[in-house]
Enzyme design. Structure first.
Site, PDB file in Angstrom:
ATOM      1  N   GLN A 105     -23.091  38.566   0.993  1.00 50.27           N
ATOM      2  CA  GLN A 105     -23.466  37.473   0.095  1.00 50.27           C
ATOM      3  C   GLN A 105     -22.274  37.118  -0.789  1.00 50.27           C
ATOM      4  O   GLN A 105     -22.341  36.187  -1.582  1.00 50.27           O
ATOM      5  CB  GLN A 105     -24.627  37.907  -0.799  1.00 50.27           C
ATOM      6  CG  GLN A 105     -25.876  38.274  -0.036  1.00 50.27           C
ATOM      7  CD  GLN A 105     -26.877  39.005  -0.918  1.00 50.27           C
ATOM      8  OE1 GLN A 105     -27.651  38.380  -1.646  1.00 50.27           O
ATOM      9  NE2 GLN A 105     -26.867  40.316  -0.879  1.00 50.27           N
ATOM     10  N   VAL A 107     -18.648  35.875  -2.156  1.00 49.66           N
ATOM     11  CA  VAL A 107     -17.769  34.729  -1.887  1.00 49.66           C
ATOM     12  C   VAL A 107     -16.315  35.087  -2.168  1.00 49.66           C
ATOM     13  O   VAL A 107     -15.440  34.225  -2.126  1.00 49.66           O
ATOM     14  CB  VAL A 107     -18.204  33.506  -2.740  1.00 49.66           C
ATOM     15  CG1 VAL A 107     -19.615  33.064  -2.379  1.00 49.66           C
ATOM     16  CG2 VAL A 107     -18.112  33.795  -4.244  1.00 49.66           C
ATOM     17  N   HIS A 123     -22.895  33.070   1.710  1.00 48.74           N
ATOM     18  CA  HIS A 123     -22.824  32.184   0.541  1.00 48.74           C
ATOM     19  C   HIS A 123     -21.476  31.470   0.426  1.00 48.74           C
ATOM     20  O   HIS A 123     -21.135  30.968  -0.650  1.00 48.74           O
ATOM     21  CB  HIS A 123     -23.145  32.982  -0.735  1.00 48.74           C
ATOM     22  CG  HIS A 123     -24.581  33.446  -0.799  1.00 48.74           C
ATOM     23  ND1 HIS A 123     -25.036  34.413  -1.657  1.00 48.74           N
ATOM     24  CD2 HIS A 123     -25.668  33.042  -0.084  1.00 48.74           C
ATOM     25  CE1 HIS A 123     -26.346  34.603  -1.471  1.00 48.74           C
ATOM     26  NE2 HIS A 123     -26.748  33.788  -0.519  1.00 48.74           N
ATOM     27  N   CYS A 138     -11.526   7.243   3.519  1.00 46.10           N
ATOM     28  CA  CYS A 138     -10.478   7.330   2.487  1.00 46.10           C
ATOM     29  C   CYS A 138     -10.353   8.746   1.895  1.00 46.10           C
ATOM     30  O   CYS A 138      -9.370   9.050   1.216  1.00 46.10           O
ATOM     31  CB  CYS A 138     -10.752   6.324   1.361  1.00 46.10           C
ATOM     32  SG  CYS A 138     -12.362   6.556   0.567  1.00 46.10           S
ATOM     33  N   GLY A 192     -24.952  47.462  -2.580  1.00 46.05           N
ATOM     34  CA  GLY A 192     -24.525  46.718  -3.769  1.00 46.05           C
ATOM     35  C   GLY A 192     -25.187  45.373  -3.953  1.00 46.05           C
ATOM     36  O   GLY A 192     -24.556  44.433  -4.430  1.00 46.05           O
ATOM     37  N   SER A 194     -28.863  43.476  -5.500  1.00 47.47           N
ATOM     38  CA  SER A 194     -30.129  43.664  -6.211  1.00 47.47           C
ATOM     39  C   SER A 194     -31.309  43.314  -5.309  1.00 47.47           C
ATOM     40  O   SER A 194     -32.443  43.652  -5.610  1.00 47.47           O
ATOM     41  CB  SER A 194     -30.163  42.780  -7.471  1.00 47.47           C
ATOM     42  OG  SER A 194     -30.012  41.417  -7.101  1.00 47.47           O
ATOM     43  N   ALA A 233     -20.619  52.195  -4.217  1.00 50.03           N
ATOM     44  CA  ALA A 233     -20.173  51.868  -2.866  1.00 50.03           C
ATOM     45  C   ALA A 233     -18.816  52.482  -2.527  1.00 50.03           C
ATOM     46  O   ALA A 233     -18.632  53.024  -1.433  1.00 50.03           O
ATOM     47  CB  ALA A 233     -20.116  50.352  -2.705  1.00 50.03           C
TER      48      ALA A 233
END
Ligand code: OAD
Length: 244
Positions: A105, A107, A123, A138, A192, A194, A233
């Site tokens: 998830q 980015v 994501h 354009c 990691g 929720s 993690a």
């Protein structure tokens, strides 16, 4: 402190299966110095209102403020490095080709920076830009006029970050591939996150495989877990993936 018998059990599953999915969230990058979203005190959503910063309506209402927030986060993420958790996943995948599907998830691009290939980034990527409205002839992304955000100086179309905002669809191909892998896998590590944001969190509920959660805190997916490893993690993943 994680009990050794749970670690041994997960190592056993890892050795026994050829179809592993790993679903990661912001927590895997916490030890690299990237703030999570929902941790009390330190999470981004404890300080900022997502409705003001992570929706298309917010961007249209105040493009400069939202763009500047993403520029701030790009700068922060640009300075950090993958941690031992990201590296363990990349190393395991390269030692065991074809066995692990990595779905994130996040980015921040840190899995890719650690060397993971074929990451399904549900994501998007914070370093990508895209046009807010369907581009006209354009609209030339390479020649966008400088601004906060950059824009097309012919039609006024705005650049926006290539991330999925609340209320938006996830990239179809990545989501399809993640759902297929989740349904078919024998083991899913949920690291990691929720588990509060769907459809990503739903992957852990649709798998028929064993679900192992790695997180120092309780999550909304704990009820779907076969094993919960209460740890960080960057500490737990190397113990699981790199120790035989
Ligand atoms: P959250 O901020 O909701 O959750 C982060 C999780 O990481 C929490 O469960 C923490 O307990 C855990 N955590 C913190 N430090 C950790 C560590 N060192 N090791 C392991 N876990 C740790 O982040 P996400 O679940 O990723 O969406 O949030 C999902 C989505 O909500 C994000 O992708 C973002 C956000 O709004 C979009 O931007 C569309």
């Amino acid at each position: 402190m994680i009990d050794e018998s749970s670690l041994r059990a997960v190592r056993g599953h890892l050795r026994a299966t050829s179809r592993i999915v790993v679903l990661t969230g912001a927590g895997i990058s916490a030890e690299s110095g990237v703030p999570t979203f929902r941790d009390a005190q330190t999470g981004l959503w404890a300080k900022f209102d997502p409705q003001q910063l992570a929706t298309e309506e917010a961007f249209r209402a105040n493009p400069r403020m939202v763009w500047d927030w993403y520029v701030f986060r790009r700068e922060l993420i640009g300075k950090v490095s993958p941690n031992a958790g990201h590296r363990a996943l990349a190393e395991f995948a390269s030692r065991h080709p074809g066995r692990l599907t990595l779905v994130t998830q996040n980015v921040d691009g840190l899995h890719q920076k650690a060397g993971s290939e074929g990451v399904l980034a549900l994501h998007g990527n914070i370093f990508d830009d895209q046009w807010l409205d369907t581009p006209k002839p354009c609209c030339n992304a390479d020649a966008a006029a400088a601004g906060s955000p950059p824009y097309c100086d012919r039609c006024g179309n705005l650049m926006r970050p290539g991330v999925v905002w609340f209320g938006e669809a996830l990239p179809m191909r990545a989501l399809d591939a993640a759902q297929v892998a989740a349904r078919a896998c024998d083991l899913m590590l949920v690291v990691g996150t929720s588990g509060a944001v769907y459809p990503a969190a739903g992957l852990a509920r649709t798998t028929a495989g064993q679900v192992v959660i790695i997180n120092p805190e309780p999550t909304e997916l704990d009820d779907a877990a076969d094993i919960v490893l209460r740890g960080k993690a960057a500490q737990v993943l190397p113990q699981l993936l790199l120790e035989e």
